[in-house]
Enzyme design. Structure first.
Site, PDB file in Angstrom:
ATOM      1  N   ASP A  29     -21.036  -9.429  11.587  1.00 21.93           N
ATOM      2  CA  ASP A  29     -19.718  -9.876  11.925  1.00 21.93           C
ATOM      3  C   ASP A  29     -19.481 -11.205  12.051  1.00 21.93           C
ATOM      4  O   ASP A  29     -18.723 -11.533  13.082  1.00 21.93           O
ATOM      5  CB  ASP A  29     -19.176  -8.810  13.103  1.00 21.93           C
ATOM      6  CG  ASP A  29     -19.164  -7.758  12.905  1.00 21.93           C
ATOM      7  OD1 ASP A  29     -19.437  -7.122  11.681  1.00 21.93           O
ATOM      8  OD2 ASP A  29     -18.684  -6.908  13.577  1.00 21.93           O
ATOM      9  N   LYS A 112     -16.785  -2.804   7.499  1.00 17.21           N
ATOM     10  CA  LYS A 112     -17.205  -1.624   8.541  1.00 17.21           C
ATOM     11  C   LYS A 112     -16.115  -1.091   9.280  1.00 17.21           C
ATOM     12  O   LYS A 112     -15.380  -2.048   9.959  1.00 17.21           O
ATOM     13  CB  LYS A 112     -18.601  -1.752   9.087  1.00 17.21           C
ATOM     14  CG  LYS A 112     -18.480  -2.839  10.103  1.00 17.21           C
ATOM     15  CD  LYS A 112     -19.914  -3.099  10.849  1.00 17.21           C
ATOM     16  CE  LYS A 112     -19.809  -4.021  11.856  1.00 17.21           C
ATOM     17  NZ  LYS A 112     -18.806  -3.857  13.026  1.00 17.21           N
ATOM     18  N   CYS A 145     -21.552  -4.797  18.250  1.00 19.38           N
ATOM     19  CA  CYS A 145     -22.066  -4.457  16.783  1.00 19.38           C
ATOM     20  C   CYS A 145     -23.568  -4.800  16.455  1.00 19.38           C
ATOM     21  O   CYS A 145     -24.184  -3.794  15.487  1.00 19.38           O
ATOM     22  CB  CYS A 145     -20.869  -5.154  15.825  1.00 19.38           C
ATOM     23  SG  CYS A 145     -19.372  -4.535  16.060  1.00 19.38           S
TER      24      CYS A 145
END
Ligand code: ZN
Length: 200
Positions: A29, A112, A145
């Site tokens: 991310d 995702k 994450c």
């Protein structure tokens, strides 16, 4: 008044030598909304990790190891927006991976929908196809994450390696707690970006 607690010592492995054939670098991310000024869910410490992550990517590519990027991806009305400000709307600037870490065609980019990069993506399928057993996981947010991806990897019996200076969090307590779970519950290794060696 906040309760003061001591942060226990964390075992840090100085050097982790990895077989590039069975190791993948997973970059979590590193998108404008989390990393770049003006991002809607900015993690202030994330910018400092960019050069270290770029170095890991260069090293992995040079050694022939797989490089996987996760890209947190939401659409209007996503239930996650009840927990967090609106972020990473698919197709927008905030959703894009930062310029300095732009994926190449030979890399794998997985969109995702939740914290865990295994959830709703073909990550496990691809890792098995490639014969990968070890994941070096970096990026942001360390206790969200990165953490849930590391947990999900460990539950599937992948080896987990986290370079602590190549992850970032909003809160130092959360970061420390997450790394402690990595070395404890996940039986993973915490090291530094400089300690990761693709090759013997
Ligand atoms: Zn999200």
């Amino acid at each position: 008044m906040p309760e003061t607690i001591a942060v226990p010592d964390l075992p840090v492995t100085e050097r982790v030598a990895l077989d590039p054939q069975t190791t993948a670098l997973v970059v979590i991310d590193m998108q404008n909304d989390f990393v770049s000024p003006g991002g809607s869910l900015l993690v202030p410490d994330a910018a400092a990790t960019v050069p270290l992550i770029a170095g890991l990517i260069d090293q992995a590519r040079a050694a022939g190891a797989r490089v996987v990027f996760s890209q947190d991806t939401h659409r209007d009305g996503d239930p996650e927006f009840a927990i967090w400000p609106v972020h990473v709307l698919e197709g927008g600037w905030g959703w894009e991976i930062v310029e300095e870490l732009r994926p190449r065609p030979e890399d794998t980019v997985l969109r995702k929908p939740r914290y865990d990069a295994f959830y709703g993506t073909p990550l496990d399928h691809l890792l098995r196809q490639w014969g990968v057993r070890t994941l070096v996981i970096c990026g942001t947010v360390a206790n969200i994450c990165v953490h849930y991806t590391a947990a999900s990897a460990a539950l599937r019996w992948y080896d987990v390696v986290i370079p602590r200076d190549a992850v970032s969090a909003l809160d130092p307590f959360d970061l420390a707690a997450s790394l402690r779970q990595t070395t404890g519950l996940f039986a993973g290794r915490v090291t530094t970006a400089g300690g990761v060696v693709f090759g013997a």
